[in-house]
Design a protein around this motif. Structure first.
Motif, short mmCIF file in Angstrom:
data_model
loop_
_atom_site.label_atom_id
_atom_site.label_comp_id
_atom_site.label_asym_id
_atom_site.label_seq_id
_atom_site.Cartn_x
_atom_site.Cartn_y
_atom_site.Cartn_z
N THR A 190 24.62 -51.07 32.35
CA THR A 190 26.04 -51.47 32.78
C THR A 190 26.97 -50.23 32.94
O THR A 190 27.67 -50.31 33.63
N VAL A 191 26.76 -49.49 32.32
CA VAL A 191 27.61 -48.10 32.06
C VAL A 191 26.96 -46.95 32.86
O VAL A 191 25.91 -46.65 32.73
N PRO A 192 27.70 -46.30 33.68
CA PRO A 192 27.13 -45.35 34.45
C PRO A 192 26.95 -43.94 33.70
O PRO A 192 28.18 -43.34 33.31
N VAL A 193 25.71 -43.48 33.60
CA VAL A 193 25.43 -42.40 32.76
C VAL A 193 24.87 -41.38 33.48
O VAL A 193 24.19 -41.68 34.60
N ARG A 194 24.81 -40.03 33.00
CA ARG A 194 23.94 -38.89 33.87
C ARG A 194 23.29 -37.98 32.74
O ARG A 194 23.95 -38.15 31.47
N LEU A 195 22.25 -37.47 33.08
CA LEU A 195 21.99 -36.77 32.27
C LEU A 195 22.65 -35.37 32.24
O LEU A 195 23.57 -35.02 33.17
#
Ligand SMILES: [Zn+2]
Length: 196
Positions: A190-195
């Motif tokens: 649901t939540v946009p995350v990045r490395l």
């Protein structure tokens, strides 16, 4: 060569057993910090370390051997009630994944969704003593108040012209089942995350 065949068979059987023992839904902990704050590397490491530990320390009480809260005994231990997933994680590999978000909104949303799903979480709010400063509103950043006689430095900011701004920096989600956490922070989450 019959002996060689026997050994190959054993290797194959052991490989199959190992594959069966590997959990299909491993336990992990996901640590998320705010990329938008542009924290130093050391600061990031401290924030995610705080978050990882806080999940456990929020559940515990410090015990002493005399049963008092702050005894003078020389034995102390932590009594921490754990979920089944936490117990498995502590006995295993302590798998941790570090991810980033681009805003406080996404950080808090990820925590709220995990809380709703019954996953243990922790939020780290940095006191802002070393970073996260704002201009002191009392002295307008001057460090002193010109119109006040006998007040050479501003008492509010102690003459620095800056005040600390408590800042939400990082969260921990889990330890919990990877499949549960991935609904929030996984590739399809649901939540946009990045490395990092
Ligand atoms: Zn001030």
């Amino acid at each position: 060569m019959p002996e060689r065949d026997h050994s190959d068979l054993r290797d194959a059987a052991e490989g199959l057993l190992r594959a069966l023992e590997e959990p299909k839904d491993p336990i992990k902990q996901v640590l998320v910090y705010r990329r938008d704050l542009k924290m130093r590397k050391g600061k990031i490491a401290a924030q995610v370390a705080h978050a990882s530990m806080k999940v456990f320390f929020d559940r515990c009480e410090v015990q002493t051997s005399d049963g008092s809260d702050l005894g003078v005994e020389d034995e102390y231990w932590l009594d921490i009630p754990l979920t089944a997933e936490m117990a498995e994680w502590v006995r295993g590999l302590f798998t941790k994944i570090v991810l980033t978000v681009d805003s406080e909104e996404d950080l808090l949303r990820a925590k709220a969704l995990a809380d709703e799903a019954g996953i243990p979480t922790a939020l780290i709010t940095d006191a802002g003593r070393t970073e996260f400063k704002a201009k002191c509103e009392w002295c307008g950043g001057l460090g002193h108040i010109p119109d006040v006689m006998g007040a050479p430095i501003c008492g509010y900011c102690e003459g620095t012209g800056k005040v600390s701004v408590p800042t939400n920096t990082a969260i921990a989600i889990g330890p919990a089942k990877a499949s549960e956490i991935d609904k929030i922070t996984g590739p399809e989450g649901t939540v946009p995350v990045r490395l990092p």
